[in-house]
Design a protein around this motif. Sequence first.
Motif, short mmCIF file in Angstrom:
data_model
loop_
_atom_site.label_atom_id
_atom_site.label_comp_id
_atom_site.label_asym_id
_atom_site.label_seq_id
_atom_site.Cartn_x
_atom_site.Cartn_y
_atom_site.Cartn_z
N LEU A 47 5.55 37.62 -97.63
CA LEU A 47 6.86 35.81 -98.47
C LEU A 47 8.24 36.04 -97.55
CD1 LEU A 47 6.04 37.69 -102.19
CD2 LEU A 47 5.35 35.77 -100.73
N SER A 48 9.11 36.63 -96.51
CA SER A 48 9.96 35.98 -96.37
C SER A 48 9.00 35.18 -95.20
CB SER A 48 10.51 37.45 -95.70
OG SER A 48 9.92 38.40 -95.19
N LEU A 49 7.77 35.62 -93.82
CA LEU A 49 7.93 34.52 -92.80
C LEU A 49 7.76 33.50 -93.62
CD1 LEU A 49 5.82 37.60 -90.68
CD2 LEU A 49 8.28 35.99 -90.13
N ILE A 50 6.85 33.68 -95.03
CA ILE A 50 6.25 32.05 -95.33
C ILE A 50 7.53 31.38 -96.03
CG2 ILE A 50 5.16 30.80 -97.60
CD1 ILE A 50 3.20 33.34 -96.91
N GLY A 51 8.97 32.03 -96.51
CA GLY A 51 9.62 31.39 -97.02
C GLY A 51 10.47 30.59 -95.63
N ALA A 52 10.50 31.62 -94.31
CA ALA A 52 11.39 31.05 -93.31
C ALA A 52 10.86 29.89 -92.66
CB ALA A 52 11.79 32.05 -92.42
N LEU A 53 9.42 29.42 -92.86
CA LEU A 53 8.55 29.08 -92.17
C LEU A 53 8.64 27.41 -93.04
CD1 LEU A 53 6.18 27.60 -90.39
CD2 LEU A 53 4.75 28.89 -92.50
N MET A 54 8.76 27.73 -94.40
CA MET A 54 8.87 26.75 -95.32
C MET A 54 9.97 25.79 -95.35
SD MET A 54 6.96 28.06 -99.41
CE MET A 54 7.45 26.88 -99.70
N VAL A 55 11.52 27.34 -95.12
CA VAL A 55 12.82 26.00 -94.79
C VAL A 55 12.57 25.67 -93.44
CG1 VAL A 55 14.96 27.21 -94.62
CG2 VAL A 55 14.02 27.58 -96.43
N THR A 56 12.17 25.94 -92.77
CA THR A 56 12.36 25.53 -90.82
C THR A 56 11.13 24.28 -90.97
OG1 THR A 56 12.25 27.37 -89.83
CG2 THR A 56 11.31 26.08 -88.75
N ILE A 57 10.12 24.39 -92.06
CA ILE A 57 9.08 22.46 -92.23
C ILE A 57 10.39 22.09 -92.71
CG2 ILE A 57 7.97 21.22 -93.29
CD1 ILE A 57 5.94 23.98 -92.74
N VAL A 58 11.22 21.96 -93.89
CA VAL A 58 12.34 21.24 -94.16
C VAL A 58 13.25 20.38 -93.69
CG1 VAL A 58 14.17 20.86 -96.01
CG2 VAL A 58 11.29 21.93 -96.59
N ILE A 59 14.18 21.50 -92.84
CA ILE A 59 14.88 21.11 -91.62
C ILE A 59 14.49 20.61 -90.78
CG2 ILE A 59 16.57 22.23 -89.74
CD1 ILE A 59 16.62 24.82 -91.76
N LEU A 60 13.41 20.43 -90.38
CA LEU A 60 12.72 19.61 -89.04
C LEU A 60 11.86 18.04 -89.73
CD1 LEU A 60 11.06 22.17 -86.82
CD2 LEU A 60 12.87 21.13 -86.23
#
Length: 62
Positions: A47-60
């Motif tokens: 779940l933390s890796l999925i969250g990190a991926l989602m936040v990275t997508i939002v940033i980019l």
Amino acid sequence: MMQQEYWWVVGGLVALAVLASVADRRRNRRRDYDNPGFMPWALIQILSLIGALMVTIVILHD
């Protein structure tokens, strides 16, 4: 300016994933098999890796 704070969130989530990985490895290598603990470390890591991926997508995306 706001993107810098998001990168801190990504770093924190990745750190949580690493911590969960270490904790899961320690639980799997324990000597007392009758006391496994109650934290779902593998789920926390995923779940933390999925969250990190989602936040990275939002940033980019911005």
